[in-house]
Design a protein around this motif. Structure first.
Motif, PDB file in Angstrom:
ATOM      1  N   SER A 329      -5.298   2.396  -1.992  1.00 54.50           N
ATOM      2  CA  SER A 329      -6.480   2.245  -2.838  1.00 54.50           C
ATOM      3  C   SER A 329      -6.105   1.839  -4.255  1.00 54.50           C
ATOM      4  CB  SER A 329      -7.256   3.567  -2.851  1.00 54.50           C
ATOM      5  OG  SER A 329      -8.406   3.459  -3.664  1.00 54.50           O
ATOM      6  N   HIS A 330      -6.702   0.767  -4.754  1.00 52.08           N
ATOM      7  CA  HIS A 330      -6.515   0.270  -6.132  1.00 52.08           C
ATOM      8  C   HIS A 330      -5.054  -0.098  -6.414  1.00 52.08           C
ATOM      9  CE1 HIS A 330     -10.580   1.477  -6.982  1.00 52.08           C
ATOM     10  NE2 HIS A 330     -10.317   2.698  -6.602  1.00 52.08           N
ATOM     11  N   LYS A 331      -4.315  -0.483  -5.404  1.00 48.42           N
ATOM     12  CA  LYS A 331      -2.912  -0.844  -5.620  1.00 48.42           C
ATOM     13  C   LYS A 331      -2.674  -2.276  -5.163  1.00 48.42           C
ATOM     14  CE  LYS A 331      -1.191   3.878  -5.251  1.00 48.42           C
ATOM     15  NZ  LYS A 331      -2.447   4.509  -4.833  1.00 48.42           N
ATOM     16  N   TYR A 332      -1.648  -2.893  -5.798  1.00 49.86           N
ATOM     17  CA  TYR A 332      -1.379  -4.303  -5.552  1.00 49.86           C
ATOM     18  C   TYR A 332       0.093  -4.527  -5.254  1.00 49.86           C
ATOM     19  CZ  TYR A 332      -6.023  -4.966  -7.538  1.00 49.86           C
ATOM     20  OH  TYR A 332      -7.366  -4.904  -7.775  1.00 49.86           O
ATOM     21  N   LEU A 333       0.330  -5.597  -4.526  1.00 49.56           N
ATOM     22  CA  LEU A 333       1.679  -5.956  -4.107  1.00 49.56           C
ATOM     23  C   LEU A 333       2.000  -7.346  -4.639  1.00 49.56           C
ATOM     24  CD1 LEU A 333       3.095  -5.562  -0.510  1.00 49.56           C
ATOM     25  CD2 LEU A 333       3.126  -7.802  -1.611  1.00 49.56           C
ATOM     26  N   GLU A 334       3.161  -7.492  -5.259  1.00 45.59           N
ATOM     27  CA  GLU A 334       3.590  -8.804  -5.748  1.00 45.59           C
ATOM     28  C   GLU A 334       4.599  -9.403  -4.781  1.00 45.59           C
ATOM     29  OE1 GLU A 334       5.950 -10.957  -9.458  1.00 45.59           O
ATOM     30  OE2 GLU A 334       5.258  -8.880  -9.666  1.00 45.59           O
ATOM     31  N   PHE A 335       4.332 -10.636  -4.375  1.00 44.24           N
ATOM     32  CA  PHE A 335       5.233 -11.343  -3.465  1.00 44.24           C
ATOM     33  C   PHE A 335       5.084 -12.839  -3.697  1.00 44.24           C
ATOM     34  CE2 PHE A 335       5.854 -13.566   0.629  1.00 44.24           C
ATOM     35  CZ  PHE A 335       7.202 -13.302   0.807  1.00 44.24           C
ATOM     36  N   GLY A 336       6.204 -13.528  -3.831  1.00 49.41           N
ATOM     37  CA  GLY A 336       6.163 -14.977  -3.983  1.00 49.41           C
ATOM     38  C   GLY A 336       5.374 -15.425  -5.188  1.00 49.41           C
ATOM     39  N   ASN A 337       5.494 -14.706  -6.295  1.00 46.61           N
ATOM     40  CA  ASN A 337       4.821 -15.056  -7.544  1.00 46.61           C
ATOM     41  C   ASN A 337       3.294 -14.969  -7.450  1.00 46.61           C
ATOM     42  OD1 ASN A 337       5.536 -15.615 -10.205  1.00 46.61           O
ATOM     43  ND2 ASN A 337       4.881 -17.744 -10.025  1.00 46.61           N
ATOM     44  N   SER A 338       2.814 -14.204  -6.480  1.00 43.05           N
ATOM     45  CA  SER A 338       1.381 -13.963  -6.338  1.00 43.05           C
ATOM     46  C   SER A 338       1.150 -12.465  -6.158  1.00 43.05           C
ATOM     47  CB  SER A 338       0.801 -14.716  -5.134  1.00 43.05           C
ATOM     48  OG  SER A 338       0.918 -16.111  -5.318  1.00 43.05           O
ATOM     49  N   ILE A 339      -0.062 -12.031  -6.424  1.00 41.37           N
ATOM     50  CA  ILE A 339      -0.393 -10.615  -6.312  1.00 41.37           C
ATOM     51  C   ILE A 339      -1.517 -10.433  -5.303  1.00 41.37           C
ATOM     52  CG2 ILE A 339      -1.440  -8.672  -7.532  1.00 41.37           C
ATOM     53  CD1 ILE A 339       0.271  -9.215  -9.849  1.00 41.37           C
ATOM     54  N   TYR A 340      -1.335  -9.460  -4.420  1.00 41.13           N
ATOM     55  CA  TYR A 340      -2.266  -9.217  -3.326  1.00 41.13           C
ATOM     56  C   TYR A 340      -2.712  -7.753  -3.323  1.00 41.13           C
ATOM     57  CZ  TYR A 340       0.046 -13.466  -1.657  1.00 41.13           C
ATOM     58  OH  TYR A 340       0.572 -14.727  -1.567  1.00 41.13           O
ATOM     59  N   PRO A 341      -3.989  -7.468  -3.106  1.00 37.80           N
ATOM     60  CA  PRO A 341      -4.404  -6.071  -2.913  1.00 37.80           C
ATOM     61  C   PRO A 341      -3.773  -5.535  -1.635  1.00 37.80           C
ATOM     62  CG  PRO A 341      -6.300  -7.530  -3.275  1.00 37.80           C
ATOM     63  CD  PRO A 341      -5.122  -8.404  -3.023  1.00 37.80           C
ATOM     64  N   LEU A 342      -3.259  -4.335  -1.664  1.00 40.82           N
ATOM     65  CA  LEU A 342      -2.681  -3.755  -0.450  1.00 40.82           C
ATOM     66  C   LEU A 342      -3.721  -3.693   0.667  1.00 40.82           C
ATOM     67  CD1 LEU A 342      -0.335  -0.855  -1.662  1.00 40.82           C
ATOM     68  CD2 LEU A 342       0.301  -2.974  -0.529  1.00 40.82           C
ATOM     69  N   LYS A 343      -4.987  -3.537   0.282  1.00 41.80           N
ATOM     70  CA  LYS A 343      -6.038  -3.470   1.288  1.00 41.80           C
ATOM     71  C   LYS A 343      -6.138  -4.749   2.109  1.00 41.80           C
ATOM     72  CE  LYS A 343      -9.290  -0.192  -0.809  1.00 41.80           C
ATOM     73  NZ  LYS A 343     -10.671  -0.040  -1.354  1.00 41.80           N
ATOM     74  N   SER A 344      -5.760  -5.885   1.507  1.00 47.36           N
ATOM     75  CA  SER A 344      -5.926  -7.155   2.203  1.00 47.36           C
ATOM     76  C   SER A 344      -5.018  -7.268   3.417  1.00 47.36           C
ATOM     77  CB  SER A 344      -5.651  -8.321   1.246  1.00 47.36           C
ATOM     78  OG  SER A 344      -4.298  -8.335   0.831  1.00 47.36           O
ATOM     79  N   PHE A 345      -4.003  -6.395   3.536  1.00 45.53           N
ATOM     80  CA  PHE A 345      -3.111  -6.436   4.692  1.00 45.53           C
ATOM     81  C   PHE A 345      -3.615  -5.555   5.828  1.00 45.53           C
ATOM     82  CE2 PHE A 345      -0.446  -7.527   1.037  1.00 45.53           C
ATOM     83  CZ  PHE A 345       0.070  -8.738   1.472  1.00 45.53           C
ATOM     84  N   PHE A 346      -4.791  -4.949   5.641  1.00 40.02           N
ATOM     85  CA  PHE A 346      -5.405  -4.134   6.686  1.00 40.02           C
ATOM     86  C   PHE A 346      -6.822  -4.633   6.947  1.00 40.02           C
ATOM     87  CE2 PHE A 346      -2.051  -1.510   4.994  1.00 40.02           C
ATOM     88  CZ  PHE A 346      -1.539  -0.875   6.121  1.00 40.02           C
ATOM     89  N   PRO A 347      -6.951  -5.853   7.514  1.00 38.89           N
ATOM     90  CA  PRO A 347      -8.292  -6.420   7.722  1.00 38.89           C
ATOM     91  C   PRO A 347      -9.034  -5.840   8.906  1.00 38.89           C
ATOM     92  CG  PRO A 347      -6.638  -7.929   8.538  1.00 38.89           C
ATOM     93  CD  PRO A 347      -5.883  -6.790   7.912  1.00 38.89           C
ATOM     94  N   GLY A 348      -8.481  -4.812   9.563  1.00 41.93           N
ATOM     95  CA  GLY A 348      -9.167  -4.208  10.694  1.00 41.93           C
ATOM     96  C   GLY A 348      -9.046  -5.068  11.935  1.00 41.93           C
TER      97      GLY A 348
END
Length: 417
Positions: A329-348
């Motif tokens: 919740s409310h956390k982000y991951l940096e990879f490849g010079n881009s930032i992604y919400p951790l939630k986006s890796f759990f699309p159900g």
């Protein structure tokens, strides 16, 4: 008999309180994003001499990051409604989605229902039993205590969730709420036949509850700071947390007998904080490893994000699902010079309602933060959404844009939102 019952309640309360001190700190630290954690650590260092700061930061990069996923360095933080919608559509058990969404859209900024159950029943054609069942499930969502009609009901819900349903704290709220508001503690003590010490302990537990549980989701614009950074070095994935403030136990006072009485409880508090921070970071790293393993095509070749449930992560990592929820919740991951919400890796699960809701949420965020002088076309919007793992065509983006009452790129150029 009544006095014996009070004594039993006090013993149970004390045991739960000792457990909750450790658990609640760990949960609070786990739920913090890196910015909140930094503020907490800085305050702890200033107030507790038993905590020593390590003056070297593993994350002092000052480079400008290309936020090609979130488009801008500044974005609108997740709203209370978005937070609950995400939990609703990823809920592992059966729940009335339509009624759940209606209830979510019926709460105010503090998390309280703005309609009575009778009004909800008349509008939705749902029975009171169906409404109560759905509210009971929604009451388990974070933050706990929302979907109530009063502060009293919210406090009772929070205490019940924390395991204090049979405690003196719960009884005070339930039976002596007016006296509590008036500060008439003497009357409460007389009516409950409890000691002043027991009353004080109960009040302390009550003060740990939030009378306005949804207020932390007030709309505001903040800078994004990634909590996790993932790099590929020599073909291997390297994961590290971005916590800059490193702390350790200050051993300067250990051998000073004159200060032992003063410093001992502070050292205990410091150890608890250090252990909680370590647990948070270890959990984040373990979860990141799990994400890489299950979204390998994305991290290797920027392939599509695959359907993934929090429950699967919880089972594999042997953690509670609520722990996974707090962790991302409310956390982000940096990879490849881009930032992604951790939630986006759990699309159900593929094709469920959550995917559409997620696309709508991200679409609003992208357009809200686009360059006003060069708005994104529907094709470009589709490409950006597809990078997040959702297979959508330009026509679908056009349909979603119209659902959100957002004009096309040319119209947005002439009349910025």
């Amino acid at each position: 008999m009544e006095l014996k019952l009070n004594k039993y309640q006090n013993q149970t309360q004390n045991q739960k309180q000792r457990l909750s001190q450790m658990q609640q700190m760990s949960l609070r630290i786990l739920q913090m994003n890196v910015e909140e954690l930094e503020n907490t650590l800085q305050k702890a260092v200033e107030s507790n001499p038993a905590i020593d700061i390590i003056d070297d930061s593993p994350y002092q990069e000052k480079k400008q990051i290309d936020y090609d996923l979130l488009i801008n360095y500044q974005i609108q933080e997740e709203t209370l409604e978005q937070n609950f919608l995400w939990q609703l559509h990823t809920y592992p058990e059966s729940i009335d989605i339509d009624l759940g969404e209606f209830l979510i859209y019926s709460i105010d900024d503090d998390g309280f229902l703005t309609l009575s159950k009778e009004e909800i029943s008349n509008i939705t054609n749902k029975t009171t039993q169906e409404i109560n069942k759905t509210i009971e499930l929604l009451n388990t969502f974070e933050p706990v205590g929302c979907f109530c009609t009063s502060i009293k009901e919210s406090l009772l819900t929070q205490l019940k969730t924390k395991g204090y349903e049979n405690s003196l704290s719960f009884a005070i709220i339930k039976n002596h709420y007016r006296e509590l508001l008036e500060g008439n503690f003497k009357t409460i003590q007389q009516q409950t036949r409890c000691t002043q010490v027991e009353i004080n302990k109960a009040l302390k537990i009550i003060t740990e509850c939030n009378p306005k549980p949804g207020s932390s989701f007030a709309n505001k614009t903040n800078y994004i700071h990634p909590d996790i950074k993932i790099e590929i070095i020599d073909g291997d994935f390297v994961i590290r947390t971005t916590q800059a403030t490193q702390i350790r136990l200050n051993t300067q006072y250990v051998n000073n007998k004159d200060l032992q009485q003063y410093i001992k409880p502070l050292q205990k508090e410091a150890k608890r904080l250090i252990e909680s921070v370590t647990l948070r970071n270890n959990t984040l790293i373990r979860l990141s490893e799990y994400i890489i393993q299950n979204q390998y095509s994305f991290f290797k070749n920027y392939g599509n994000i695959q359907p993934l449930m929090m429950k699967d992560a919880a089972d594999t990592l042997q953690l509670h699902e609520s722990t996974i929820s707090r962790c991302i919740s409310h956390k982000y991951l940096e990879f490849g010079n881009s930032i992604y919400p951790l939630k986006s890796f759990f699309p159900g699960k593929s094709g469920n309602a959550y995917s559409e809701n997620t696309i709508l949420t991200h679409l609003k965020t992208i357009i809200k933060n686009e360059n006003r002088e060069s708005p994104y076309s529907d094709q470009k919007l589709a490409e950006l959404i597809n990078k997040m793992g959702f297979q959508v065509a330009r026509r679908t983006i056009q349909k979603y844009r119209k659902m959100l009452n957002i004009p096309n790129a040319k119209q947005r150029l002439c009349n910025p939102l």
